[in-house]
Design a protein around this motif. Structure first.
Motif, mmCIF file in Angstrom:
data_model
loop_
_atom_site.group_PDB
_atom_site.id
_atom_site.type_symbol
_atom_site.label_atom_id
_atom_site.label_comp_id
_atom_site.label_asym_id
_atom_site.label_seq_id
_atom_site.Cartn_x
_atom_site.Cartn_y
_atom_site.Cartn_z
ATOM 1 N N ASN A 271 45.644 15.134 39.624
ATOM 2 C CA ASN A 271 46.748 15.429 40.541
ATOM 3 C C ASN A 271 46.209 15.755 41.933
ATOM 4 O OD1 ASN A 271 48.722 17.122 41.982
ATOM 5 N ND2 ASN A 271 49.919 17.059 40.104
ATOM 6 N N LEU A 272 45.170 16.597 41.982
ATOM 7 C CA LEU A 272 44.559 16.963 43.256
ATOM 8 C C LEU A 272 43.904 15.757 43.918
ATOM 9 C CD1 LEU A 272 43.721 19.168 45.286
ATOM 10 C CD2 LEU A 272 41.727 19.619 43.835
ATOM 11 N N MET A 273 43.227 14.948 43.104
ATOM 12 C CA MET A 273 42.480 13.817 43.646
ATOM 13 C C MET A 273 43.370 12.632 44.012
ATOM 14 S SD MET A 273 39.572 15.122 43.851
ATOM 15 C CE MET A 273 38.742 13.665 44.476
ATOM 16 N N GLU A 274 44.674 12.772 43.819
ATOM 17 C CA GLU A 274 45.609 11.758 44.314
ATOM 18 C C GLU A 274 45.595 11.700 45.837
ATOM 19 O OE1 GLU A 274 49.403 12.725 42.733
ATOM 20 O OE2 GLU A 274 49.018 11.852 40.755
ATOM 21 N N LEU A 275 45.169 12.802 46.457
ATOM 22 C CA LEU A 275 45.050 12.806 47.918
ATOM 23 C C LEU A 275 44.001 11.768 48.317
ATOM 24 C CD1 LEU A 275 45.087 16.661 48.601
ATOM 25 C CD2 LEU A 275 46.939 15.028 48.994
ATOM 26 N N PRO B 93 41.029 17.065 59.066
ATOM 27 C CA PRO B 93 40.197 18.241 58.765
ATOM 28 C C PRO B 93 39.116 17.950 57.721
ATOM 29 C CG PRO B 93 42.339 18.421 57.700
ATOM 30 C CD PRO B 93 42.408 17.218 58.584
ATOM 31 N N ASN B 94 38.019 18.696 57.820
ATOM 32 C CA ASN B 94 36.930 18.621 56.834
ATOM 33 C C ASN B 94 37.204 19.621 55.720
ATOM 34 O OD1 ASN B 94 35.246 16.820 58.423
ATOM 35 N ND2 ASN B 94 34.835 18.577 59.737
ATOM 36 N N TYR B 95 37.280 19.147 54.488
ATOM 37 C CA TYR B 95 37.550 20.021 53.349
ATOM 38 C C TYR B 95 36.335 20.148 52.440
ATOM 39 C CZ TYR B 95 42.593 19.555 54.308
ATOM 40 O OH TYR B 95 43.840 19.578 54.876
ATOM 41 N N ILE B 96 36.080 21.381 51.986
ATOM 42 C CA ILE B 96 35.162 21.636 50.878
ATOM 43 C C ILE B 96 35.954 22.456 49.869
ATOM 44 C CG2 ILE B 96 33.016 22.727 50.121
ATOM 45 C CD1 ILE B 96 31.929 22.381 52.966
ATOM 46 N N HIS C 200 42.141 11.276 50.791
ATOM 47 C CA HIS C 200 40.981 11.626 51.617
ATOM 48 C C HIS C 200 40.006 12.557 50.895
ATOM 49 C CE1 HIS C 200 44.390 14.304 52.400
ATOM 50 N NE2 HIS C 200 43.516 15.278 52.561
ATOM 51 N N LEU C 201 40.122 12.680 49.560
ATOM 52 C CA LEU C 201 39.202 13.539 48.809
ATOM 53 C C LEU C 201 38.257 12.722 47.937
ATOM 54 C CD1 LEU C 201 41.338 16.580 47.575
ATOM 55 C CD2 LEU C 201 39.842 16.430 49.579
ATOM 56 N N TYR C 202 37.049 13.256 47.765
ATOM 57 C CA TYR C 202 36.023 12.618 46.929
ATOM 58 C C TYR C 202 35.441 13.675 46.009
ATOM 59 C CZ TYR C 202 31.381 10.715 45.788
ATOM 60 O OH TYR C 202 30.239 10.310 45.133
ATOM 61 N N GLN D 22 33.303 22.552 39.756
ATOM 62 C CA GLN D 22 33.198 21.331 40.560
ATOM 63 C C GLN D 22 33.282 21.652 42.050
ATOM 64 O OE1 GLN D 22 35.931 18.172 38.819
ATOM 65 N NE2 GLN D 22 36.416 19.890 37.478
ATOM 66 N N ILE D 23 32.777 20.704 42.850
ATOM 67 C CA ILE D 23 32.892 20.789 44.305
ATOM 68 C C ILE D 23 33.346 19.430 44.814
ATOM 69 C CG2 ILE D 23 31.726 21.272 46.491
ATOM 70 C CD1 ILE D 23 29.654 22.897 44.925
ATOM 71 N N MET D 24 34.489 19.406 45.482
ATOM 72 C CA MET D 24 35.007 18.183 46.078
ATOM 73 C C MET D 24 34.909 18.279 47.599
ATOM 74 S SD MET D 24 37.125 19.442 43.525
ATOM 75 C CE MET D 24 38.005 18.978 42.034
ATOM 76 N N VAL D 25 34.833 17.144 48.250
ATOM 77 C CA VAL D 25 34.778 17.114 49.710
ATOM 78 C C VAL D 25 35.727 16.041 50.236
ATOM 79 C CG1 VAL D 25 32.399 17.953 49.844
ATOM 80 C CG2 VAL D 25 32.835 15.482 49.733
#
Length: 325
Positions: free
Chosen positions: A225-229, A206-209, A231-233, A259-262
């Motif tokens: 913690n979130l950015m441990e995923l 899936p595409n995440y914003i 597939h996130l940038y 912030q905005i992550m994708v």
């Protein structure tokens, strides 16, 4: 002439995705179910219809101009925080700078005790909503009582035909101390990750914003913690310079809580998809204090109970996506 044409064409391919904490966008009516008394004509802040209309115009003008240095159109998506209800959302997109843009919104009332919520504004010509729901944060205070904080807004939709999963966040505040409240934001990160894991059982790649006021900087425990995923940038990480630049300023120190992550999908260039172009803080001079010791910081509506008449105590942040037609 040819160069000018290609330059305009490139600008038309860029789509702005923004987030803006609107700093207490309340109407003037008293809601007996929430702690909104300060923002009424007889309240501590003497919140009048004139002040409300002035703030709406300023916020609408700002939203209409985010990203206009590189794109020809106003933002396709704008996540917002600190809105009281559907009425203020209607008034915001109905204000003069936005009323002729084909904007609509998604909003749910959250359990926040002050009555402030998140919402997503979208251009109907760019984005189609397929599904939405609020994600409740179950967080307790240290005394065991429920902290009725803001929901995370989830919206599934098509952005120029490409399916995207959008999350608008306003994580628990740091009001009672950074360290003392850190665990609440970690729970928020875990809640979001859990919901994404559920999505991934139904959708392939899936595409995440993911956008919001996280009340935590890019290097905080909760964001890490979130950015441990894998597939996130987080493109915002490079923008934060504590002594020089951020989206909010406290005691002359800049923070980048907004912030905005994708997902990594936005780093490809496949036809019919969007590619990440760049990220920025919309810190134009008109949004800042013009003089005095706070010169250059966000020109806010209030400083305590003192009415200043500004925009917000946060700058908007944004990314731009290039559509690969």
């Amino acid at each position: 002439m040819l160069f000018s044409f290609f330059k305009r064409s490139k600008r038309r391919q860029l789509h702005t995705i923004a987030f803006y904490n609107l700093e207490n966008l309340f109407d003037t009516k008293d809601d007996p179910k929430t702690l909104d008394d300060d923002f009424t004509p007889k309240g501590a802040k003497k919140w009048s219809n004139k002040r409300y209309k002035r703030k709406l115009y300023k916020l609408a003008k700002t939203i209409s101009e985010i990203g206009n240095e590189h794109a020809t159109a106003p933002p396709a998506l704008v996540g917002v925080a600190e809105v009281e209800n559907k009425n203020v959302m209607e008034d915001l997109i109905g204000s003069e700078p936005l009323r002729d843009i084909d904007y609509d919104y998604v909003h749910y009332d959250s359990p926040d005790e002050r009555g402030i919520d998140t919402a997503l504004i979208y251009r109907k010509s760019n984005f189609t909503v397929k599904y939405s729901e609020p994600i409740t944060l179950f967080v307790n205070n240290l005394n065991g009582e429920r902290d009725t904080t803001r929901d995370i807004l989830y919206v599934l939709g098509n952005l120029n035909g490409e399916e995207v999963h959008v999350f608008v966040n306003h994580w628990p505040s740091r009001r009672n101390g950074v360290n003392e409240t850190n665990y609440k934001r970690v729970i928020a990160a875990e809640t979001l990750k859990g919901y994404m894991a559920k999505i991934e059982t139904e959708y392939v790649d899936p595409n995440y914003i993911i956008m919001g006021d996280f009340n935590a900087g890019p290097k905080s425990e909760s964001i890490k913690n979130l950015m441990e995923l894998p597939h996130l940038y987080n493109p915002m990480e490079k923008l934060h310079i504590p002594q020089e630049r951020g989206s909010a300023n406290y005691k002359r120190s800049w923070s980048l809580f907004d912030q905005i992550m994708v997902s990594h999908n936005f780093l490809n260039h496949k036809k019919g998809t969007h590619s990440f172009a760049h990220a920025n803080i919309f810190d134009e001079e008109f949004l800042t204090e013009f003089n005095g010791k706070f010169k250059g910081t966000p020109y806010r509506t209030y400083a305590g109970r003192k009415y200043l008449g500004g925009y917000s105590d946060h700058f908007p942040v944004y990314i731009q996506l290039k559509f690969n037609g």
